[in-house]
Design a protein around this motif. Structure first.
Motif, PDB file in Angstrom:
ATOM      1  N   PHE A  14       5.808   2.488  -6.706  1.00 30.79           N
ATOM      2  CA  PHE A  14       4.756   3.372  -6.199  1.00 30.79           C
ATOM      3  C   PHE A  14       5.071   4.836  -6.492  1.00 30.79           C
ATOM      4  CE2 PHE A  14       3.129   0.018  -3.180  1.00 30.79           C
ATOM      5  CZ  PHE A  14       1.828   0.045  -3.648  1.00 30.79           C
ATOM      6  N   ARG A  15       6.324   5.214  -6.406  1.00 29.54           N
ATOM      7  CA  ARG A  15       6.686   6.614  -6.730  1.00 29.54           C
ATOM      8  C   ARG A  15       6.419   6.917  -8.201  1.00 29.54           C
ATOM      9  NH1 ARG A  15      11.993   6.235  -3.406  1.00 29.54           N
ATOM     10  NH2 ARG A  15      11.226   6.784  -1.343  1.00 29.54           N
ATOM     11  N   LYS A  16       6.744   5.977  -9.087  1.00 29.67           N
ATOM     12  CA  LYS A  16       6.447   6.167 -10.512  1.00 29.67           C
ATOM     13  C   LYS A  16       4.941   6.283 -10.727  1.00 29.67           C
ATOM     14  CE  LYS A  16      10.335   3.558 -12.369  1.00 29.67           C
ATOM     15  NZ  LYS A  16      10.704   2.332 -13.096  1.00 29.67           N
ATOM     16  N   LEU A  17       4.189   5.433 -10.048  1.00 32.11           N
ATOM     17  CA  LEU A  17       2.738   5.460 -10.155  1.00 32.11           C
ATOM     18  C   LEU A  17       2.188   6.792  -9.649  1.00 32.11           C
ATOM     19  CD1 LEU A  17       0.482   3.493 -11.006  1.00 32.11           C
ATOM     20  CD2 LEU A  17       0.336   2.791  -8.630  1.00 32.11           C
ATOM     21  N   HIS A  18       2.725   7.274  -8.549  1.00 30.29           N
ATOM     22  CA  HIS A  18       2.298   8.556  -7.982  1.00 30.29           C
ATOM     23  C   HIS A  18       2.624   9.703  -8.936  1.00 30.29           C
ATOM     24  CE1 HIS A  18       2.318  11.354  -4.210  1.00 30.29           C
ATOM     25  NE2 HIS A  18       1.430  11.725  -5.097  1.00 30.29           N
ATOM     26  N   ASN A  19       3.807   9.685  -9.535  1.00 29.56           N
ATOM     27  CA  ASN A  19       4.182  10.742 -10.487  1.00 29.56           C
ATOM     28  C   ASN A  19       3.259  10.735 -11.700  1.00 29.56           C
ATOM     29  OD1 ASN A  19       6.266  11.687  -8.902  1.00 29.56           O
ATOM     30  ND2 ASN A  19       7.807  10.420  -9.906  1.00 29.56           N
ATOM     31  N   PHE A  27      -3.044   3.943  -3.181  1.00 27.21           N
ATOM     32  CA  PHE A  27      -2.590   3.039  -4.224  1.00 27.21           C
ATOM     33  C   PHE A  27      -2.379   1.673  -3.595  1.00 27.21           C
ATOM     34  CE2 PHE A  27      -0.706   7.108  -5.816  1.00 27.21           C
ATOM     35  CZ  PHE A  27      -1.473   7.214  -6.960  1.00 27.21           C
ATOM     36  N   VAL A  28      -2.844   0.636  -4.270  1.00 29.65           N
ATOM     37  CA  VAL A  28      -2.677  -0.730  -3.792  1.00 29.65           C
ATOM     38  C   VAL A  28      -2.072  -1.547  -4.917  1.00 29.65           C
ATOM     39  CG1 VAL A  28      -3.877  -2.782  -2.958  1.00 29.65           C
ATOM     40  CG2 VAL A  28      -4.641  -0.532  -2.238  1.00 29.65           C
ATOM     41  N   GLY A  30       0.794  -1.211   0.000  1.00 35.62           N
ATOM     42  CA  GLY A  30       0.000   0.000   0.000  1.00 35.62           C
ATOM     43  C   GLY A  30       0.833   1.271   0.000  1.00 35.62           C
ATOM     44  N   TYR A  31       0.210   2.339  -0.469  1.00 40.05           N
ATOM     45  CA  TYR A  31       0.830   3.656  -0.573  1.00 40.05           C
ATOM     46  C   TYR A  31      -0.307   4.666  -0.488  1.00 40.05           C
ATOM     47  CZ  TYR A  31       3.789   7.292  -2.765  1.00 40.05           C
ATOM     48  OH  TYR A  31       4.518   8.427  -3.041  1.00 40.05           O
TER      49      TYR A  31
END
Length: 128
Positions: free
Chosen positions: A89-94, A69-70, A60-61
């Motif tokens: 997760f950082r790439k997904l967040h960006n 984000f899961v 999770g994030y």
């Protein structure tokens, strides 16, 4: 607590993944409430391993704006380490931030973006 984007490979277990993602949102909420003020003060948004099952590991994030984000990963994949999951997760967040910056996107709508799809597909290919 409703999904904006769900992607699964293989697609025949998609319903199982929907259930896993929805149950993991409760665990994310529990972790956020347990962390309380520490989460606000802290810059690290990665929640880590939420729970393992026989077949999968669920990570999770959560963003500063409480977007969750899961990520569900096959348990047999031992090549993935915590740092690699955090990086994904950082790439997904960006990429999610790029979508939010699009003036034609209405916040709360389902995500329909080729760039986001391509980024998720490349992450999934990297894992497989």
């Amino acid at each position: 607590n409703y999904p904006l984007y769900i992607r699964s490979v293989p697609t025949e277990n998609e319903l199982k993944f929907h259930y896993t993602v929805h149950t993991s949102l409760d665990v994310v909420d529990e972790k956020i409430s347990a962390m309380g003020k520490a989460l606000v003060d802290q810059r690290e948004l990665y929640l880590g391993l939420l729970y393992p099952t026989e077949d999968y590991k669920v990570y999770g994030y959560v963003t500063n704006s409480r977007v969750k984000f899961v990520m569900v990963v096959d348990s047999s994949n031992t090549a993935l380490r915590d740092n690699e999951i955090r990086s994904m997760f950082r790439k997904l967040h960006n990429s999610y931030t790029d979508i939010m910056c699009n003036p034609f996107y209405n916040p709360g709508d389902r995500i329909h973006s080729r760039a986001f799809d391509n980024m998720v597909n490349s992450m999934m290919m990297q894992v497989c």
